[in-house]
Motif scaffolding. Structure first.
Motif, PDB file in Angstrom:
ATOM      1  N   ALA A  10      53.487 -63.091 -11.304  1.00 40.60           N
ATOM      2  CA  ALA A  10      53.636 -63.811 -12.155  1.00 40.60           C
ATOM      3  C   ALA A  10      55.692 -63.768 -11.861  1.00 40.60           C
ATOM      4  CB  ALA A  10      54.213 -63.617 -13.498  1.00 40.60           C
ATOM      5  N   GLY A  11      55.913 -62.570 -10.533  1.00 45.48           N
ATOM      6  CA  GLY A  11      57.358 -61.985 -10.538  1.00 45.48           C
ATOM      7  C   GLY A  11      57.365 -63.010  -9.211  1.00 45.48           C
ATOM      8  N   MET A  31      47.612 -62.148 -11.019  1.00 43.53           N
ATOM      9  CA  MET A  31      47.494 -60.798 -11.871  1.00 43.53           C
ATOM     10  C   MET A  31      48.575 -60.068 -12.118  1.00 43.53           C
ATOM     11  SD  MET A  31      44.415 -57.827 -11.806  1.00 43.53           S
ATOM     12  CE  MET A  31      42.912 -58.578 -12.485  1.00 43.53           C
ATOM     13  N   ASP A  32      49.105 -59.591 -13.680  1.00 40.49           N
ATOM     14  CA  ASP A  32      50.401 -59.558 -13.833  1.00 40.49           C
ATOM     15  C   ASP A  32      50.556 -59.183 -15.244  1.00 40.49           C
ATOM     16  OD1 ASP A  32      53.303 -59.358 -14.067  1.00 40.49           O
ATOM     17  OD2 ASP A  32      53.313 -60.924 -12.136  1.00 40.49           O
ATOM     18  N   ASN A  33      51.124 -58.073 -15.527  1.00 41.90           N
ATOM     19  CA  ASN A  33      51.075 -57.609 -17.450  1.00 41.90           C
ATOM     20  C   ASN A  33      52.444 -58.225 -17.897  1.00 41.90           C
ATOM     21  OD1 ASN A  33      52.842 -55.481 -15.175  1.00 41.90           O
ATOM     22  ND2 ASN A  33      52.435 -53.931 -16.748  1.00 41.90           N
ATOM     23  N   PHE A  34      53.446 -58.747 -16.706  1.00 40.84           N
ATOM     24  CA  PHE A  34      54.489 -59.426 -17.349  1.00 40.84           C
ATOM     25  C   PHE A  34      55.646 -58.327 -17.942  1.00 40.84           C
ATOM     26  CE2 PHE A  34      51.729 -62.851 -18.528  1.00 40.84           C
ATOM     27  CZ  PHE A  34      51.798 -64.041 -17.960  1.00 40.84           C
ATOM     28  N   ILE A  35      55.565 -56.886 -17.278  1.00 43.97           N
ATOM     29  CA  ILE A  35      56.229 -56.169 -17.349  1.00 43.97           C
ATOM     30  C   ILE A  35      57.596 -56.064 -17.197  1.00 43.97           C
ATOM     31  CG2 ILE A  35      55.701 -54.804 -15.311  1.00 43.97           C
ATOM     32  CD1 ILE A  35      56.611 -52.114 -17.145  1.00 43.97           C
ATOM     33  N   THR A  36      58.005 -56.705 -15.707  1.00 42.28           N
ATOM     34  CA  THR A  36      58.964 -57.104 -14.846  1.00 42.28           C
ATOM     35  C   THR A  36      58.454 -58.664 -14.002  1.00 42.28           C
ATOM     36  OG1 THR A  36      58.430 -56.498 -12.763  1.00 42.28           O
ATOM     37  CG2 THR A  36      59.920 -55.358 -14.403  1.00 42.28           C
ATOM     38  N   GLY A  37      58.153 -58.711 -14.712  1.00 42.57           N
ATOM     39  CA  GLY A  37      57.151 -60.988 -14.551  1.00 42.57           C
ATOM     40  C   GLY A  37      57.302 -61.664 -15.350  1.00 42.57           C
ATOM     41  N   ASP A  38      57.648 -63.227 -14.716  1.00 36.92           N
ATOM     42  CA  ASP A  38      58.160 -64.028 -15.859  1.00 36.92           C
ATOM     43  C   ASP A  38      56.892 -65.250 -16.116  1.00 36.92           C
ATOM     44  OD1 ASP A  38      59.152 -65.910 -17.418  1.00 36.92           O
ATOM     45  OD2 ASP A  38      60.870 -65.504 -17.588  1.00 36.92           O
ATOM     46  N   GLN A  39      56.628 -65.328 -17.278  1.00 37.96           N
ATOM     47  CA  GLN A  39      55.098 -66.428 -17.152  1.00 37.96           C
ATOM     48  C   GLN A  39      55.658 -68.093 -16.695  1.00 37.96           C
ATOM     49  OE1 GLN A  39      52.653 -66.647 -20.778  1.00 37.96           O
ATOM     50  NE2 GLN A  39      51.999 -68.499 -20.167  1.00 37.96           N
ATOM     51  N   LYS A  40      57.199 -68.693 -17.184  1.00 38.11           N
ATOM     52  CA  LYS A  40      57.511 -69.583 -17.175  1.00 38.11           C
ATOM     53  C   LYS A  40      58.044 -70.275 -15.180  1.00 38.11           C
ATOM     54  CE  LYS A  40      62.510 -68.196 -15.951  1.00 38.11           C
ATOM     55  NZ  LYS A  40      64.337 -68.170 -16.421  1.00 38.11           N
ATOM     56  N   ASN A  41      57.314 -68.391 -14.619  1.00 39.83           N
ATOM     57  CA  ASN A  41      56.798 -69.020 -12.921  1.00 39.83           C
ATOM     58  C   ASN A  41      55.575 -68.948 -12.178  1.00 39.83           C
ATOM     59  OD1 ASN A  41      59.961 -67.506 -11.965  1.00 39.83           O
ATOM     60  ND2 ASN A  41      58.890 -65.412 -11.982  1.00 39.83           N
ATOM     61  N   ILE A  42      54.463 -68.905 -13.494  1.00 39.68           N
ATOM     62  CA  ILE A  42      53.356 -69.739 -13.289  1.00 39.68           C
ATOM     63  C   ILE A  42      53.277 -71.107 -13.916  1.00 39.68           C
ATOM     64  CG2 ILE A  42      52.790 -67.862 -12.022  1.00 39.68           C
ATOM     65  CD1 ILE A  42      51.319 -66.804 -14.253  1.00 39.68           C
ATOM     66  N   GLU A  43      54.200 -71.287 -15.154  1.00 38.80           N
ATOM     67  CA  GLU A  43      53.078 -72.449 -15.960  1.00 38.80           C
ATOM     68  C   GLU A  43      52.922 -73.074 -15.313  1.00 38.80           C
ATOM     69  OE1 GLU A  43      56.775 -72.691 -17.869  1.00 38.80           O
ATOM     70  OE2 GLU A  43      55.977 -71.410 -19.780  1.00 38.80           O
ATOM     71  N   HIS A  44      53.566 -73.676 -14.239  1.00 37.83           N
ATOM     72  CA  HIS A  44      52.991 -74.704 -13.260  1.00 37.83           C
ATOM     73  C   HIS A  44      51.686 -75.044 -12.572  1.00 37.83           C
ATOM     74  CE1 HIS A  44      55.052 -72.125 -10.149  1.00 37.83           C
ATOM     75  NE2 HIS A  44      54.278 -72.882  -9.315  1.00 37.83           N
ATOM     76  N   ILE A  54      44.865 -63.795 -14.656  1.00 38.90           N
ATOM     77  CA  ILE A  54      44.318 -62.444 -15.871  1.00 38.90           C
ATOM     78  C   ILE A  54      45.280 -61.552 -15.684  1.00 38.90           C
ATOM     79  CG2 ILE A  54      43.110 -60.857 -15.592  1.00 38.90           C
ATOM     80  CD1 ILE A  54      41.009 -61.391 -13.193  1.00 38.90           C
ATOM     81  N   GLU A  55      45.967 -61.080 -17.148  1.00 40.09           N
ATOM     82  CA  GLU A  55      47.222 -60.330 -17.729  1.00 40.09           C
ATOM     83  C   GLU A  55      46.282 -59.004 -17.864  1.00 40.09           C
ATOM     84  OE1 GLU A  55      50.121 -60.213 -20.988  1.00 40.09           O
ATOM     85  OE2 GLU A  55      48.883 -61.019 -21.482  1.00 40.09           O
ATOM     86  N   HIS A  56      46.784 -58.875 -16.398  1.00 39.91           N
ATOM     87  CA  HIS A  56      46.496 -56.921 -16.382  1.00 39.91           C
ATOM     88  C   HIS A  56      47.488 -55.532 -15.841  1.00 39.91           C
ATOM     89  CE1 HIS A  56      43.181 -54.006 -16.247  1.00 39.91           C
ATOM     90  NE2 HIS A  56      43.466 -53.894 -14.631  1.00 39.91           N
ATOM     91  N   ASP A  57      47.274 -54.353 -16.814  1.00 43.23           N
ATOM     92  CA  ASP A  57      47.922 -53.830 -15.762  1.00 43.23           C
ATOM     93  C   ASP A  57      47.229 -52.831 -14.683  1.00 43.23           C
ATOM     94  OD1 ASP A  57      50.222 -51.629 -15.188  1.00 43.23           O
ATOM     95  OD2 ASP A  57      49.805 -51.067 -17.449  1.00 43.23           O
ATOM     96  N   ILE A  58      48.343 -52.946 -13.063  1.00 42.28           N
ATOM     97  CA  ILE A  58      46.413 -52.685 -12.523  1.00 42.28           C
ATOM     98  C   ILE A  58      47.194 -51.446 -12.229  1.00 42.28           C
ATOM     99  CG2 ILE A  58      47.277 -54.623 -11.019  1.00 42.28           C
ATOM    100  CD1 ILE A  58      49.115 -53.280  -8.958  1.00 42.28           C
ATOM    101  N   THR A  59      47.771 -50.327 -13.231  1.00 43.20           N
ATOM    102  CA  THR A  59      47.746 -49.106 -12.716  1.00 43.20           C
ATOM    103  C   THR A  59      46.307 -48.701 -13.755  1.00 43.20           C
ATOM    104  OG1 THR A  59      48.657 -48.219 -14.605  1.00 43.20           O
ATOM    105  CG2 THR A  59      50.331 -49.017 -12.809  1.00 43.20           C
TER     106      THR A  59
END
Length: 327
Positions: A10-11, A31-44, A54-59
């Protein structure tokens, strides 16, 4: 369909890579946890049959059902504003997150490409920077959390390649720009364009003699795509070698935007690199790649994107609440 996992999907870069791989006929798992990504980048992409998110923290442990052919690891804060506020999370995503991605690649027998950065060169004493240069990094400075996270990321990736025989690729990304950048993320292009659009004076740190080189996102994505499908496992610089001083760049932005703002000068941040220019000899030789989009064309496209933001987006503070991620 070949299946690819893109972390940080989502970055800015992750979302453009998702577009490219879908266009090439791949099935993309973002995969992203939106800590700095933005859902609008992938809405399309969310209703595309070739995409799942998949919303997930890869740590934390990563589990993906089914086969994977490729992993592109692009999860990480990349803006100084972000990684200075969440320094430990930045180190964790570069270390624990990378370790988890490499473990997944090993389990799935997938090729993995990790996103490194020109920041591994620090404030370089060699100009332009070649892949052989070891860098000049202050490990305990404020930028060290990002620089060292990326340097460790490269080291553990090569360890997996040498010890486990894992198929690995490493891209060292130099300043990249284009649509979907966050307007107020602290990097120079959105900072200047945002100030111009709001009628504010443009802020230059130091005397403006420090240099940068800017690569348009389409060129960057093309270089990454070619590197993933190459047979080369060591780091490769991908960037635009056309260098410009920050002062001259600010004047370019004023001319592009048609504004009448002045340039104001502030104190240079600690360990801010004075020169940044990639040597792309290796990319030309290995990948038959070099940037095609000149800065005037790329900046015009980027400015059009920012110009179409709503007033709310234009004036929105980027002082994001990271309290849920500080650990």
């Amino acid at each position: 369909m070949k299946r690819v996992l893109i972390t940080g999907a989502a970055g800015f870069l992750g979302s453009h890579l998702s577009d490219r791989f879908i266009k090439e006929g791949y099935y993309v798992i973002g995969m992203d946890n939106f800590i700095t990504g933005d859902q609008k980048n992938i809405e399309h992409l969310l209703n595309n049959s070739s995409y799942e998110f998949i919303e997930h923290d890869i740590t934390k442990y990563i589990s993906i059902e089914g086969d994977l052919d490729y992993i592109l690891h692009f999860a990480s804060p990349a803006s100084p504003i972000d990684y200075l506020k969440i320094p430990i999370q930045t180190l964790k995503v570069g270390s624990l997150g990378t370790h988890n991605c490499l473990g997944l690649a090993k389990a799935k027998n997938a090729r993995i490409l990790i996103a490194s950065t020109s920041e591994v060169y620090g404030d370089p004493l060699v100009h332009p920077q070649t892949e052989e240069y070891y860098g000049n990094v202050n490990t305990i400075g404020p930028r060290g959390v990002y620089d060292e996270a990326k340097r460790f990321q490269e080291s553990i990736t090569m360890a997996y390649h040498r010890f486990h025989g894992l198929e690995t690729r490493i891209v060292r990304i130099f300043n990249t720009y284009g649509p979907r950048m966050r307007l107020n993320d602290g990097r120079v292009i959105p900072a200047f364009m945002g100030q111009a659009l709001r009628g504010e004076d443009l802020t230059v740190f130091g005397d403006g003699s420090q240099t940068r080189s800017f690569c348009y996102v389409d060129d960057q994505v093309e270089g990454i795509f070619r590197l993933l499908h190459s047979d080369y496992s060591k780091p490769v610089n991908i960037g635009n070698p056309h260098e410009i001083s920050i002062k001259d760049f600010a004047e370019e932005i004023i001319k592009l935007t048609g504004t009448k703002q002045k340039i104001v000068y502030k104190e240079l941040p600690v360990n801010d690199p004075m020169q940044r220019q990639p040597d792309i000899t290796l990319a030309k030789k290995l990948l038959n790649w070099e940037p095609k989009v000149d800065r005037a064309e790329g900046m015009k496209k980027t400015f059009e994107y920012f110009k179409n933001l709503t007033q709310e987006e234009l004036y929105k503070s980027e002082h994001k609440d990271f309290s849920d991620y500080i650990n």
